[in-house]
Design a protein around this motif. Structure first.
Motif, PDB file in Angstrom:
ATOM      1  N   UNK A  25     -34.586  -9.275  34.777  1.00 12.55           N
ATOM      2  CA  UNK A  25     -34.004  -8.287  35.694  1.00 12.55           C
ATOM      3  C   UNK A  25     -32.485  -8.249  35.576  1.00 12.55           C
ATOM      4  N   UNK A  26     -31.870  -9.416  35.449  1.00 10.27           N
ATOM      5  CA  UNK A  26     -30.405  -9.464  35.316  1.00 10.27           C
ATOM      6  C   UNK A  26     -29.954  -8.749  34.041  1.00 10.27           C
ATOM      7  N   UNK A  27     -30.645  -8.988  32.941  1.00  4.36           N
ATOM      8  CA  UNK A  27     -30.279  -8.331  31.680  1.00  4.36           C
ATOM      9  C   UNK A  27     -30.489  -6.823  31.772  1.00  4.36           C
ATOM     10  N   UNK A  28     -31.599  -6.417  32.341  1.00  4.01           N
ATOM     11  CA  UNK A  28     -31.894  -4.992  32.459  1.00  4.01           C
ATOM     12  C   UNK A  28     -30.940  -4.263  33.377  1.00  4.01           C
ATOM     13  N   UNK A  29     -30.683  -4.848  34.537  1.00  4.68           N
ATOM     14  CA  UNK A  29     -29.743  -4.228  35.472  1.00  4.68           C
ATOM     15  C   UNK A  29     -28.340  -4.212  34.863  1.00  4.68           C
ATOM     16  N   UNK A  30     -27.978  -5.279  34.172  1.00  2.67           N
ATOM     17  CA  UNK A  30     -26.685  -5.308  33.485  1.00  2.67           C
ATOM     18  C   UNK A  30     -26.583  -4.231  32.419  1.00  2.67           C
ATOM     19  N   UNK A  31     -27.658  -4.033  31.674  1.00  3.95           N
ATOM     20  CA  UNK A  31     -27.659  -3.000  30.630  1.00  3.95           C
ATOM     21  C   UNK A  31     -27.486  -1.605  31.220  1.00  3.95           C
ATOM     22  N   UNK A  32     -27.969  -1.409  32.428  1.00  5.45           N
ATOM     23  CA  UNK A  32     -27.868  -0.101  33.081  1.00  5.45           C
ATOM     24  C   UNK A  32     -26.513   0.096  33.764  1.00  5.45           C
ATOM     25  N   UNK A  33     -25.982  -0.953  34.376  1.00  3.86           N
ATOM     26  CA  UNK A  33     -24.784  -0.798  35.207  1.00  3.86           C
ATOM     27  C   UNK A  33     -23.458  -1.129  34.515  1.00  3.86           C
ATOM     28  N   UNK A  34     -23.472  -1.957  33.490  1.00  6.75           N
ATOM     29  CA  UNK A  34     -22.211  -2.390  32.883  1.00  6.75           C
ATOM     30  C   UNK A  34     -21.581  -1.417  31.891  1.00  6.75           C
ATOM     31  N   UNK A  35     -22.339  -0.604  31.163  1.00  9.92           N
ATOM     32  CA  UNK A  35     -21.695   0.255  30.153  1.00  9.92           C
ATOM     33  C   UNK A  35     -20.528   1.082  30.693  1.00  9.92           C
ATOM     34  N   UNK A  36     -20.710   1.753  31.808  1.00  9.27           N
ATOM     35  CA  UNK A  36     -19.640   2.597  32.356  1.00  9.27           C
ATOM     36  C   UNK A  36     -18.404   1.753  32.664  1.00  9.27           C
ATOM     37  N   UNK A  37     -18.617   0.563  33.232  1.00 11.11           N
ATOM     38  CA  UNK A  37     -17.494  -0.311  33.580  1.00 11.11           C
ATOM     39  C   UNK A  37     -16.783  -0.839  32.340  1.00 11.11           C
ATOM     40  N   UNK A  38     -17.496  -0.854  31.210  1.00 10.76           N
ATOM     41  CA  UNK A  38     -16.919  -1.334  29.959  1.00 10.76           C
ATOM     42  C   UNK A  38     -16.361  -0.195  29.104  1.00 10.76           C
ATOM     43  N   UNK A  50     -33.484   8.325  36.249  1.00 10.16           N
ATOM     44  CA  UNK A  50     -34.106   7.157  36.889  1.00 10.16           C
ATOM     45  C   UNK A  50     -35.199   6.568  35.998  1.00 10.16           C
ATOM     46  N   UNK A  51     -35.903   7.420  35.284  1.00  7.62           N
ATOM     47  CA  UNK A  51     -36.927   6.933  34.346  1.00  7.62           C
ATOM     48  C   UNK A  51     -36.285   6.085  33.251  1.00  7.62           C
ATOM     49  N   UNK A  52     -35.164   6.556  32.701  1.00  8.76           N
ATOM     50  CA  UNK A  52     -34.455   5.809  31.656  1.00  8.76           C
ATOM     51  C   UNK A  52     -34.011   4.455  32.194  1.00  8.76           C
ATOM     52  N   UNK A  53     -33.450   4.449  33.393  1.00 10.44           N
ATOM     53  CA  UNK A  53     -32.992   3.199  34.000  1.00 10.44           C
ATOM     54  C   UNK A  53     -34.152   2.230  34.202  1.00 10.44           C
ATOM     55  N   UNK A  54     -35.255   2.722  34.755  1.00  4.45           N
ATOM     56  CA  UNK A  54     -36.410   1.857  35.018  1.00  4.45           C
ATOM     57  C   UNK A  54     -36.979   1.289  33.717  1.00  4.45           C
ATOM     58  N   UNK A  55     -37.064   2.119  32.693  1.00  8.91           N
ATOM     59  CA  UNK A  55     -37.583   1.642  31.412  1.00  8.91           C
ATOM     60  C   UNK A  55     -36.645   0.627  30.770  1.00  8.91           C
ATOM     61  N   UNK A  56     -35.342   0.859  30.875  1.00  5.75           N
ATOM     62  CA  UNK A  56     -34.376  -0.100  30.332  1.00  5.75           C
ATOM     63  C   UNK A  56     -34.579  -1.467  30.975  1.00  5.75           C
ATOM     64  N   UNK A  57     -34.657  -1.497  32.294  1.00  3.24           N
ATOM     65  CA  UNK A  57     -34.889  -2.762  33.001  1.00  3.24           C
ATOM     66  C   UNK A  57     -36.238  -3.348  32.581  1.00  3.24           C
ATOM     67  N   UNK A  58     -37.241  -2.508  32.476  1.00  6.74           N
ATOM     68  CA  UNK A  58     -38.572  -2.967  32.076  1.00  6.74           C
ATOM     69  C   UNK A  58     -38.601  -3.574  30.687  1.00  6.74           C
ATOM     70  N   UNK A  59     -37.859  -3.009  29.762  1.00  4.93           N
ATOM     71  CA  UNK A  59     -37.807  -3.565  28.397  1.00  4.93           C
ATOM     72  C   UNK A  59     -37.261  -4.995  28.417  1.00  4.93           C
ATOM     73  N   UNK A  60     -36.153  -5.183  29.134  1.00  9.12           N
ATOM     74  CA  UNK A  60     -35.554  -6.519  29.175  1.00  9.12           C
ATOM     75  C   UNK A  60     -36.436  -7.504  29.931  1.00  9.12           C
TER      76      UNK A  60
END
Length: 148
Positions: A95-108, A119-129
């Motif tokens: 969950x930490x990796x997935x949420x980080x993958x969704x939330x950190x790009x803009x900040x970086x 929302x589907x993209x975000x959920x799948x990204x978290x699900x993959x990790x």
């Protein structure tokens, strides 16, 4: 747990994550494109050092290799600690990796679209990790049984 087992299982989780991503990335427009995010991050890092990768195939290969190595190291940490909490740690790490993958790009300063477009993209990204982390925990469980 054994460090070699941790990293072998982490490699299994990293491969599972990438197989899942590569298999599904072109199924529809809402699928996560972690590869595009990674390529952008690698190019920006290289530009900082005054270089870049111009060949698309080489860029893809370098990004994939970096992704597998970094996820192997990250997932390998799931094996550290009490075995009773192996799957709890896997869920937390995934969950930490997935949420980080969704939330950190803009900040970086990266384009968040490839992993957070909908929302589907975000959920799948978290699900993959999360999937990669759970595969890692499953492999650790199997490896610990085989070494007894």
């Amino acid at each position: 747990m054994n460090k070699v087992h941790n990293y072998l299982a982490g490699l299994g989780g990293a491969i599972a994550l990438n197989v899942l991503h590569e298999s599904l990335k072109k199924k529809d427009s809402d699928m996560p494109r972690v590869d595009l995010l990674g390529e952008e991050a690698l190019q920006k890092t290289l530009q900082h050092f005054g270089t870049r990768i111009d060949d698309k195939k080489n860029l893809y290969t370098a990004t994939l290799a970096g992704d597998i190595i970094s996820n192997t190291m990250f997932y390998g940490m799931i094996g550290n600690g009490d075995r009773d909490y192996l799957f709890t740690r896997a869920i937390a790490y995934g969950l930490a990796a997935g949420v980080g993958a969704v939330t950190l790009p803009k900040q970086l300063g990266l384009d968040e679209g490839p992993v957070a477009q909908t929302n589907k993209t975000k959920a799948l990204t978290v699900g993959y990790y999360l999937t990669g982390a759970l595969v890692t925990a499953g492999l650790l469980k199997l490896l610990s049984k085989s070494s007894k």
